[in-house]
Write an enzyme that holds these catalytic residues in place. Structure first.
Site, PDB file in Angstrom:
ATOM      1  N   LYS A  40     -11.147  -4.120  -1.754  1.00  0.00           N
ATOM      2  CA  LYS A  40     -11.785  -2.810  -1.896  1.00  0.00           C
ATOM      3  C   LYS A  40     -10.848  -1.808  -2.553  1.00  0.00           C
ATOM      4  O   LYS A  40     -11.262  -1.009  -3.363  1.00  0.00           O
ATOM      5  CB  LYS A  40     -12.147  -2.268  -0.517  1.00  0.00           C
ATOM      6  N   LYS A  91      -6.299 -10.909  -5.274  1.00  0.00           N
ATOM      7  CA  LYS A  91      -7.439 -11.066  -4.362  1.00  0.00           C
ATOM      8  C   LYS A  91      -8.488  -9.980  -4.614  1.00  0.00           C
ATOM      9  O   LYS A  91      -8.149  -8.857  -5.007  1.00  0.00           O
ATOM     10  CB  LYS A  91      -6.979 -11.056  -2.897  1.00  0.00           C
ATOM     11  N   LYS A 111       0.827  -1.212   0.000  1.00  0.00           N
ATOM     12  CA  LYS A 111       0.000   0.000   0.000  1.00  0.00           C
ATOM     13  C   LYS A 111       0.857   1.256   0.000  1.00  0.00           C
ATOM     14  O   LYS A 111       0.530   2.237  -0.665  1.00  0.00           O
ATOM     15  CB  LYS A 111      -0.955   0.001   1.203  1.00  0.00           C
TER      16      LYS A 111
HETATM   17  N1  AQP Z   1     -10.451 -11.512  -1.219  1.00  0.00           N
HETATM   18  C1  AQP Z   1     -10.558 -11.982  -0.001  1.00  0.00           C
HETATM   19  N2  AQP Z   1     -10.677 -13.317   0.194  1.00  0.00           N
HETATM   20  C2  AQP Z   1     -10.801 -13.833   1.444  1.00  0.00           C
HETATM   21  N3  AQP Z   1     -10.839 -13.072   2.559  1.00  0.00           N
HETATM   22  C3  AQP Z   1     -10.728 -11.736   2.412  1.00  0.00           C
HETATM   23  N4  AQP Z   1     -10.727 -10.714   3.305  1.00  0.00           N
HETATM   24  C4  AQP Z   1     -10.593  -9.549   2.634  1.00  0.00           C
HETATM   25  N5  AQP Z   1     -10.494  -9.775   1.318  1.00  0.00           N
HETATM   26  C5  AQP Z   1     -10.570 -11.121   1.146  1.00  0.00           C
HETATM   27  C6  AQP Z   1     -10.888 -10.881   4.746  1.00  0.00           C
HETATM   28  O1  AQP Z   1     -11.933 -10.023   5.159  1.00  0.00           O
HETATM   29  C7  AQP Z   1     -11.694  -9.626   6.502  1.00  0.00           C
HETATM   30  C8  AQP Z   1     -11.886  -8.159   6.670  1.00  0.00           C
HETATM   31  O2  AQP Z   1     -10.869  -7.515   5.957  1.00  0.00           O
HETATM   32  P1  AQP Z   1     -10.455  -6.038   6.201  1.00  0.00           P
HETATM   33  O3  AQP Z   1     -11.042  -5.453   7.400  1.00  0.00           O
HETATM   34  O4  AQP Z   1      -8.980  -6.004   6.005  1.00  0.00           O
HETATM   35  O5  AQP Z   1     -11.210  -5.407   5.066  1.00  0.00           O
HETATM   36  P2  AQP Z   1     -10.605  -4.626   3.955  1.00  0.00           P
HETATM   37  O6  AQP Z   1      -9.157  -4.334   4.202  1.00  0.00           O
HETATM   38  O7  AQP Z   1     -11.478  -3.495   3.769  1.00  0.00           O
HETATM   39  O8  AQP Z   1     -10.727  -5.710   2.840  1.00  0.00           O
HETATM   40  P3  AQP Z   1      -9.969  -5.621   1.535  1.00  0.00           P
HETATM   41  O9  AQP Z   1     -10.914  -5.483   0.434  1.00  0.00           O
HETATM   42  O10 AQP Z   1      -9.048  -6.792   1.500  1.00  0.00           O
HETATM   43  O11 AQP Z   1      -9.190  -4.271   1.644  1.00  0.00           O
HETATM   44  P4  AQP Z   1      -7.783  -3.896   1.222  1.00  0.00           P
HETATM   45  O12 AQP Z   1      -7.926  -3.577  -0.202  1.00  0.00           O
HETATM   46  O13 AQP Z   1      -7.502  -2.720   2.091  1.00  0.00           O
HETATM   47  O14 AQP Z   1      -6.853  -5.042   1.483  1.00  0.00           O
HETATM   48  C9  AQP Z   1     -10.280 -10.085   6.850  1.00  0.00           C
HETATM   49  O15 AQP Z   1     -10.337 -11.222   7.663  1.00  0.00           O
HETATM   50  C10 AQP Z   1      -9.679 -10.412   5.513  1.00  0.00           C
HETATM   51  O16 AQP Z   1      -8.720 -11.451   5.625  1.00  0.00           O
END
Ligand code: AQP
Length: 334
Positions: free
Chosen positions: A200, A197, A114
Protein backbone atom coordinates in the site's frame (compact mmCIF):
# COMPACT_ATOMS: atom_id res chain seq x y z
CA UNK A 1 -8.97 -32.87 21.14
CA UNK A 2 -9.05 -29.07 21.31
CA UNK A 3 -8.11 -27.16 18.19
CA UNK A 4 -4.80 -25.34 17.94
CA UNK A 5 -5.05 -21.59 18.34
CA UNK A 6 -4.10 -19.12 15.60
CA UNK A 7 -4.04 -15.34 15.58
CA UNK A 8 -3.46 -12.81 12.86
CA UNK A 9 -4.22 -9.16 12.15
CA UNK A 10 -4.48 -6.74 9.28
CA UNK A 11 -4.33 -2.97 9.20
CA UNK A 12 -7.28 -0.93 7.98
CA UNK A 13 -4.86 1.34 6.17
CA UNK A 14 -6.46 1.51 2.74
CA UNK A 15 -9.93 1.65 1.25
CA UNK A 16 -9.38 -1.94 0.12
CA UNK A 17 -7.09 -4.87 0.83
CA UNK A 18 -4.78 -5.70 -2.06
CA UNK A 19 -3.97 -8.93 -3.82
CA UNK A 20 -0.79 -9.37 -1.75
CA UNK A 21 -2.74 -9.14 1.49
CA UNK A 22 -5.21 -11.72 0.23
CA UNK A 23 -2.83 -14.29 -1.24
CA UNK A 24 -0.12 -13.84 1.39
CA UNK A 25 -2.40 -13.94 4.42
CA UNK A 26 -6.18 -13.64 4.15
CA UNK A 27 -6.72 -16.70 1.99
CA UNK A 28 -5.04 -18.77 4.71
CA UNK A 29 -7.19 -17.06 7.36
CA UNK A 30 -10.29 -18.33 5.60
CA UNK A 31 -8.93 -21.86 5.21
CA UNK A 32 -7.59 -22.13 8.75
CA UNK A 33 -10.84 -21.11 10.46
CA UNK A 34 -12.12 -24.59 9.52
CA UNK A 35 -9.43 -26.47 11.41
CA UNK A 36 -8.19 -24.06 14.09
CA UNK A 37 -9.40 -21.95 16.97
CA UNK A 38 -8.95 -18.73 15.04
CA UNK A 39 -8.72 -15.16 16.33
CA UNK A 40 -8.47 -12.46 13.68
CA UNK A 41 -8.30 -8.74 14.27
CA UNK A 42 -8.39 -5.51 12.36
CA UNK A 43 -5.40 -3.76 13.91
CA UNK A 44 -6.69 -0.22 14.04
CA UNK A 45 -4.13 0.83 16.67
CA UNK A 46 -1.33 -0.06 14.27
CA UNK A 47 -3.00 2.04 11.59
CA UNK A 48 -2.57 5.25 13.61
CA UNK A 49 1.23 5.09 13.37
CA UNK A 50 0.57 7.29 10.36
CA UNK A 51 -1.76 10.23 10.71
CA UNK A 52 -5.18 9.49 9.32
CA UNK A 53 -8.38 11.51 9.13
CA UNK A 54 -10.74 10.14 11.85
CA UNK A 55 -13.65 9.86 9.42
CA UNK A 56 -11.51 7.87 7.01
CA UNK A 57 -10.22 5.57 9.74
CA UNK A 58 -13.79 4.83 10.83
CA UNK A 59 -14.81 4.05 7.25
CA UNK A 60 -11.77 1.89 6.62
CA UNK A 61 -12.24 -0.10 9.79
CA UNK A 62 -15.80 -0.98 8.79
CA UNK A 63 -14.82 -1.64 5.18
CA UNK A 64 -12.05 -3.94 6.38
CA UNK A 65 -14.52 -5.85 8.52
CA UNK A 66 -16.99 -6.16 5.64
CA UNK A 67 -14.24 -7.31 3.27
CA UNK A 68 -13.03 -9.99 5.67
CA UNK A 69 -16.56 -11.37 5.90
CA UNK A 70 -17.06 -11.12 2.15
CA UNK A 71 -13.79 -13.00 1.60
CA UNK A 72 -15.15 -15.85 3.67
CA UNK A 73 -14.53 -15.32 7.37
CA UNK A 74 -17.46 -16.76 9.25
CA UNK A 75 -18.15 -15.34 12.74
CA UNK A 76 -19.54 -18.76 13.71
CA UNK A 77 -16.12 -20.29 13.01
CA UNK A 78 -13.68 -17.60 14.13
CA UNK A 79 -13.47 -14.61 16.46
CA UNK A 80 -13.26 -11.42 14.43
CA UNK A 81 -12.63 -8.23 16.39
CA UNK A 82 -11.18 -4.75 16.40
CA UNK A 83 -7.82 -4.49 18.18
CA UNK A 84 -8.80 -1.31 20.05
CA UNK A 85 -11.80 -3.13 21.58
CA UNK A 86 -9.46 -5.29 23.64
CA UNK A 87 -7.49 -3.06 26.06
CA UNK A 88 -5.13 -5.88 27.02
CA UNK A 89 -3.27 -5.38 23.72
CA UNK A 90 -1.93 -2.03 24.94
CA UNK A 91 -1.39 -3.33 28.44
CA UNK A 92 0.70 -6.31 27.37
CA UNK A 93 2.33 -4.06 24.75
CA UNK A 94 3.83 -1.98 27.57
CA UNK A 95 5.10 -5.09 29.33
CA UNK A 96 6.74 -6.23 26.09
CA UNK A 97 8.30 -2.79 25.56
CA UNK A 98 9.96 -3.19 28.94
CA UNK A 99 11.49 -6.48 27.77
CA UNK A 100 12.73 -5.24 24.38
CA UNK A 101 16.19 -3.84 23.82
CA UNK A 102 16.39 -0.48 22.04
CA UNK A 103 18.87 -1.87 19.52
CA UNK A 104 16.75 -4.97 19.04
CA UNK A 105 13.72 -2.86 18.06
CA UNK A 106 15.93 -0.69 15.84
CA UNK A 107 16.95 -3.73 13.78
CA UNK A 108 13.45 -4.29 12.41
CA UNK A 109 13.82 -3.82 8.67
CA UNK A 110 10.29 -2.50 8.10
CA UNK A 111 10.96 0.25 10.63
CA UNK A 112 14.33 1.02 9.07
CA UNK A 113 12.84 1.25 5.57
CA UNK A 114 9.83 3.32 6.53
CA UNK A 115 11.68 5.68 8.90
CA UNK A 116 14.43 6.21 6.33
CA UNK A 117 11.85 7.26 3.79
CA UNK A 118 10.07 9.77 6.03
CA UNK A 119 13.08 11.00 8.03
CA UNK A 120 13.63 10.94 11.82
CA UNK A 121 11.55 14.02 12.61
CA UNK A 122 8.50 12.70 10.84
CA UNK A 123 8.78 9.17 12.21
CA UNK A 124 6.64 8.58 15.30
CA UNK A 125 7.71 6.45 18.25
CA UNK A 126 4.65 4.27 17.58
CA UNK A 127 6.22 3.09 14.32
CA UNK A 128 9.32 2.08 16.29
CA UNK A 129 7.32 0.14 18.90
CA UNK A 130 4.85 -1.27 16.34
CA UNK A 131 6.42 -4.78 16.24
CA UNK A 132 6.36 -4.89 20.04
CA UNK A 133 2.63 -4.19 20.12
CA UNK A 134 2.31 -6.84 17.42
CA UNK A 135 4.14 -9.29 19.68
CA UNK A 136 1.61 -8.52 22.41
CA UNK A 137 -1.27 -8.99 19.92
CA UNK A 138 -0.05 -12.52 19.28
CA UNK A 139 1.20 -13.62 22.70
CA UNK A 140 -2.03 -12.59 24.45
CA UNK A 141 -3.90 -15.35 22.66
CA UNK A 142 -1.36 -18.12 23.26
CA UNK A 143 -1.35 -18.59 19.49
CA UNK A 144 0.55 -21.54 18.06
CA UNK A 145 0.53 -20.25 14.48
CA UNK A 146 0.39 -16.81 12.88
CA UNK A 147 -0.68 -16.85 9.21
CA UNK A 148 1.17 -13.95 7.52
CA UNK A 149 3.11 -13.05 4.40
CA UNK A 150 6.89 -13.35 4.13
CA UNK A 151 7.40 -9.66 5.00
CA UNK A 152 6.25 -10.38 8.57
CA UNK A 153 8.79 -13.14 9.31
CA UNK A 154 11.16 -10.88 11.24
CA UNK A 155 8.32 -9.54 13.42
CA UNK A 156 7.25 -13.07 14.29
CA UNK A 157 10.88 -13.87 15.23
CA UNK A 158 10.84 -10.88 17.59
CA UNK A 159 7.56 -12.14 19.06
CA UNK A 160 9.15 -15.53 19.70
CA UNK A 161 12.20 -13.93 21.33
CA UNK A 162 10.05 -11.78 23.61
CA UNK A 163 7.79 -14.67 24.59
CA UNK A 164 10.79 -16.86 25.40
CA UNK A 165 12.45 -14.01 27.31
CA UNK A 166 9.37 -13.51 29.46
CA UNK A 167 8.98 -17.25 30.04
CA UNK A 168 12.57 -17.67 31.20
CA UNK A 169 12.68 -14.44 33.25
CA UNK A 170 9.33 -14.72 35.06
CA UNK A 171 7.17 -17.74 34.44
CA UNK A 172 6.39 -20.12 31.61
CA UNK A 173 3.16 -18.43 30.49
CA UNK A 174 3.38 -17.85 26.76
CA UNK A 175 2.97 -20.29 23.92
CA UNK A 176 5.81 -19.56 21.51
CA UNK A 177 4.19 -19.00 18.11
CA UNK A 178 5.37 -19.96 14.65
CA UNK A 179 4.89 -18.00 11.46
CA UNK A 180 2.54 -19.84 9.09
CA UNK A 181 3.74 -18.76 5.66
CA UNK A 182 2.59 -20.49 2.49
CA UNK A 183 5.37 -21.19 0.02
CA UNK A 184 3.18 -20.62 -3.01
CA UNK A 185 2.20 -16.99 -2.46
CA UNK A 186 4.29 -15.70 0.43
CA UNK A 187 5.22 -12.58 -1.49
CA UNK A 188 3.16 -11.10 -4.29
CA UNK A 189 5.08 -8.48 -6.18
CA UNK A 190 4.26 -5.07 -7.57
CA UNK A 191 2.91 -5.28 -11.13
CA UNK A 192 5.08 -2.36 -12.25
CA UNK A 193 8.19 -3.30 -10.28
CA UNK A 194 8.18 -7.08 -9.90
CA UNK A 195 11.37 -6.97 -7.83
CA UNK A 196 9.45 -5.27 -4.96
CA UNK A 197 6.51 -6.50 -2.91
CA UNK A 198 3.03 -5.25 -3.71
CA UNK A 199 2.43 -2.73 -0.95
CA UNK A 200 0.00 0.00 0.00
CA UNK A 201 2.68 2.46 0.96
CA UNK A 202 5.51 1.69 -1.45
CA UNK A 203 3.85 0.79 -4.71
CA UNK A 204 2.49 3.13 -7.33
CA UNK A 205 -1.28 2.71 -7.78
CA UNK A 206 -0.62 0.97 -11.11
CA UNK A 207 1.40 -1.71 -9.34
CA UNK A 208 -1.28 -2.72 -6.83
CA UNK A 209 -4.47 -4.68 -7.40
CA UNK A 210 -7.03 -3.51 -4.86
CA UNK A 211 -9.63 -6.20 -4.50
CA UNK A 212 -12.52 -3.72 -4.20
CA UNK A 213 -11.58 -1.80 -7.33
CA UNK A 214 -13.89 -1.99 -10.34
CA UNK A 215 -13.24 -5.05 -12.55
CA UNK A 216 -12.24 -2.92 -15.54
CA UNK A 217 -9.67 -1.00 -13.44
CA UNK A 218 -8.02 -4.21 -12.28
CA UNK A 219 -8.14 -5.81 -15.71
CA UNK A 220 -6.37 -2.77 -17.15
CA UNK A 221 -3.67 -2.83 -14.45
CA UNK A 222 -2.93 -6.50 -15.03
CA UNK A 223 -2.85 -6.09 -18.79
CA UNK A 224 -0.32 -3.26 -18.28
CA UNK A 225 1.90 -5.30 -15.94
CA UNK A 226 5.62 -5.13 -16.62
CA UNK A 227 6.91 -8.39 -18.08
CA UNK A 228 10.39 -9.53 -18.91
CA UNK A 229 12.69 -9.84 -21.88
CA UNK A 230 12.30 -12.96 -24.01
CA UNK A 231 9.04 -14.57 -25.02
CA UNK A 232 8.78 -17.80 -23.10
CA UNK A 233 6.18 -18.20 -20.34
CA UNK A 234 8.19 -19.94 -17.68
CA UNK A 235 8.45 -19.62 -13.91
CA UNK A 236 11.88 -18.20 -13.03
CA UNK A 237 11.76 -15.61 -10.27
CA UNK A 238 15.36 -14.45 -10.82
CA UNK A 239 15.30 -14.10 -14.62
CA UNK A 240 11.58 -13.56 -15.18
CA UNK A 241 10.16 -11.87 -12.07
CA UNK A 242 7.22 -10.27 -13.90
CA UNK A 243 6.04 -13.46 -15.59
CA UNK A 244 6.65 -15.48 -12.42
CA UNK A 245 4.54 -13.05 -10.40
CA UNK A 246 1.67 -13.38 -12.88
CA UNK A 247 1.94 -17.18 -12.87
CA UNK A 248 1.90 -17.15 -9.05
CA UNK A 249 -1.24 -15.02 -8.99
CA UNK A 250 -3.00 -17.17 -11.58
CA UNK A 251 -2.05 -20.41 -9.83
CA UNK A 252 -3.09 -19.22 -6.36
CA UNK A 253 -6.53 -18.10 -7.56
CA UNK A 254 -7.31 -20.74 -10.21
CA UNK A 255 -5.86 -23.67 -8.27
CA UNK A 256 -3.91 -24.80 -11.37
CA UNK A 257 -0.30 -25.78 -10.77
CA UNK A 258 2.51 -23.62 -12.17
CA UNK A 259 3.64 -26.58 -14.33
CA UNK A 260 0.14 -26.91 -15.82
CA UNK A 261 0.05 -23.20 -16.55
CA UNK A 262 3.45 -23.35 -18.24
CA UNK A 263 2.13 -26.10 -20.54
CA UNK A 264 -1.14 -24.26 -21.15
CA UNK A 265 0.76 -21.14 -22.25
CA UNK A 266 3.53 -22.87 -24.18
CA UNK A 267 3.95 -21.09 -27.52
CA UNK A 268 1.66 -18.25 -26.45
CA UNK A 269 2.67 -14.64 -25.78
CA UNK A 270 2.81 -12.47 -22.66
CA UNK A 271 -0.39 -10.73 -23.78
CA UNK A 272 -2.25 -14.06 -23.57
CA UNK A 273 -0.98 -14.66 -20.06
CA UNK A 274 -1.91 -11.17 -18.89
CA UNK A 275 -5.39 -11.50 -20.40
CA UNK A 276 -5.92 -14.82 -18.63
CA UNK A 277 -4.66 -13.51 -15.28
CA UNK A 278 -6.89 -10.45 -15.61
CA UNK A 279 -9.91 -12.68 -16.15
CA UNK A 280 -9.09 -14.97 -13.23
CA UNK A 281 -8.58 -12.02 -10.86
CA UNK A 282 -11.68 -10.14 -11.98
CA UNK A 283 -13.96 -13.17 -11.75
CA UNK A 284 -12.54 -14.24 -8.39
CA UNK A 285 -13.11 -10.89 -6.73
CA UNK A 286 -16.33 -9.83 -8.47
CA UNK A 287 -18.59 -11.51 -5.87
CA UNK A 288 -16.33 -10.34 -3.02
CA UNK A 289 -16.74 -6.74 -4.14
CA UNK A 290 -20.52 -7.11 -4.46
CA UNK A 291 -20.84 -8.81 -1.07
CA UNK A 292 -18.69 -6.15 0.62
CA UNK A 293 -20.94 -3.38 -0.73
CA UNK A 294 -23.98 -5.32 0.49
CA UNK A 295 -22.54 -5.79 3.99
CA UNK A 296 -21.61 -2.12 4.25
CA UNK A 297 -25.27 -1.19 3.95
CA UNK A 298 -25.78 -2.49 7.47
CA UNK A 299 -23.00 -1.08 9.69
CA UNK A 300 -24.96 -1.98 12.85
CA UNK A 301 -24.70 -5.66 11.95
CA UNK A 302 -20.94 -5.30 11.39
CA UNK A 303 -20.45 -3.68 14.80
CA UNK A 304 -22.54 -6.44 16.36
CA UNK A 305 -20.27 -9.09 14.85
CA UNK A 306 -17.23 -7.17 16.12
CA UNK A 307 -18.73 -7.03 19.61
CA UNK A 308 -19.24 -10.78 19.75
CA UNK A 309 -15.64 -11.25 18.58
CA UNK A 310 -14.28 -8.71 21.09
CA UNK A 311 -16.13 -10.40 23.95
CA UNK A 312 -14.50 -13.74 23.12
CA UNK A 313 -11.11 -12.09 22.59
CA UNK A 314 -11.33 -10.16 25.85
CA UNK A 315 -11.92 -13.30 27.86
CA UNK A 316 -8.77 -14.96 26.52
CA UNK A 317 -6.65 -11.79 26.57
CA UNK A 318 -7.57 -10.76 30.12
CA UNK A 319 -6.78 -14.22 31.41
CA UNK A 320 -3.27 -14.05 29.91
CA UNK A 321 -2.71 -10.49 31.12
CA UNK A 322 -3.73 -11.39 34.67
CA UNK A 323 -1.20 -14.23 34.71
CA UNK A 324 1.50 -11.93 33.32
CA UNK A 325 0.90 -9.16 35.87
CA UNK A 326 0.87 -11.68 38.67
CA UNK A 327 4.11 -13.33 37.51
CA UNK A 328 5.81 -9.92 37.39
CA UNK A 329 4.72 -8.94 40.89
CA UNK A 330 2.04 -6.37 40.05
CA UNK A 331 -0.53 -6.71 42.81
CA UNK A 332 -4.15 -7.15 41.74
CA UNK A 333 -6.76 -4.49 42.47
CA UNK A 334 -8.70 -5.45 45.60
N1 AQP B 1 2.86 -8.26 -1.25
C1 AQP B 1 2.50 -9.10 -0.31
N2 AQP B 1 2.61 -10.44 -0.53
C2 AQP B 1 2.23 -11.33 0.41
N3 AQP B 1 1.71 -10.98 1.60
C3 AQP B 1 1.57 -9.66 1.87
N4 AQP B 1 1.10 -8.99 2.94
C4 AQP B 1 1.18 -7.66 2.70
N5 AQP B 1 1.71 -7.44 1.49
C5 AQP B 1 1.97 -8.66 0.95
C6 AQP B 1 0.55 -9.62 4.14
O1 AQP B 1 -0.72 -9.06 4.38
C7 AQP B 1 -0.98 -9.09 5.77
C8 AQP B 1 -1.52 -7.79 6.25
O2 AQP B 1 -0.49 -6.84 6.13
P1 AQP B 1 -0.49 -5.49 6.89
O3 AQP B 1 -1.51 -5.38 7.92
O4 AQP B 1 0.94 -5.23 7.23
O5 AQP B 1 -0.99 -4.61 5.77
P2 AQP B 1 -0.26 -3.45 5.19
O6 AQP B 1 0.96 -3.10 5.99
O7 AQP B 1 -1.25 -2.43 5.02
O8 AQP B 1 0.19 -4.13 3.86
P3 AQP B 1 1.26 -3.55 2.97
O9 AQP B 1 0.68 -3.17 1.69
O10 AQP B 1 2.38 -4.54 2.94
O11 AQP B 1 1.67 -2.22 3.69
P4 AQP B 1 3.03 -1.58 3.90
O12 AQP B 1 3.25 -0.84 2.65
O13 AQP B 1 2.79 -0.72 5.09
O14 AQP B 1 4.06 -2.64 4.15
C9 AQP B 1 0.33 -9.48 6.45
O15 AQP B 1 0.27 -10.82 6.86
C10 AQP B 1 1.36 -9.30 5.37
O16 AQP B 1 2.43 -10.20 5.53
Amino acid sequence: MSKERILSGIQPTGGSFHLGNYLGALKQWVDLQESHDAFYCVVDLHAITVQVDPKILRERSLTSTAQLLALGLDPAKCSLFMQSHVPAHNQLGWVMECLTGFGEAGRMTQFKDKSQKSGADRTVVGLFTYPILQAADILLYQAKYVPVGEDQRQHIELTRDLGQRFNSTYKDIFTIPEAYITKAAAKINDLQDPSAKMSKTNSSPAGVVDILDAPEVNAKKIKSAVTDTGREIKFDSAEKPGVSNLLTIHSALSGKSIADLESEFAGKGYGDLKGAVAEVVVEYFRPVRERTMELLKDPAELTKILKVGADKANTVAEDTLKKVYDAMGLIPRA
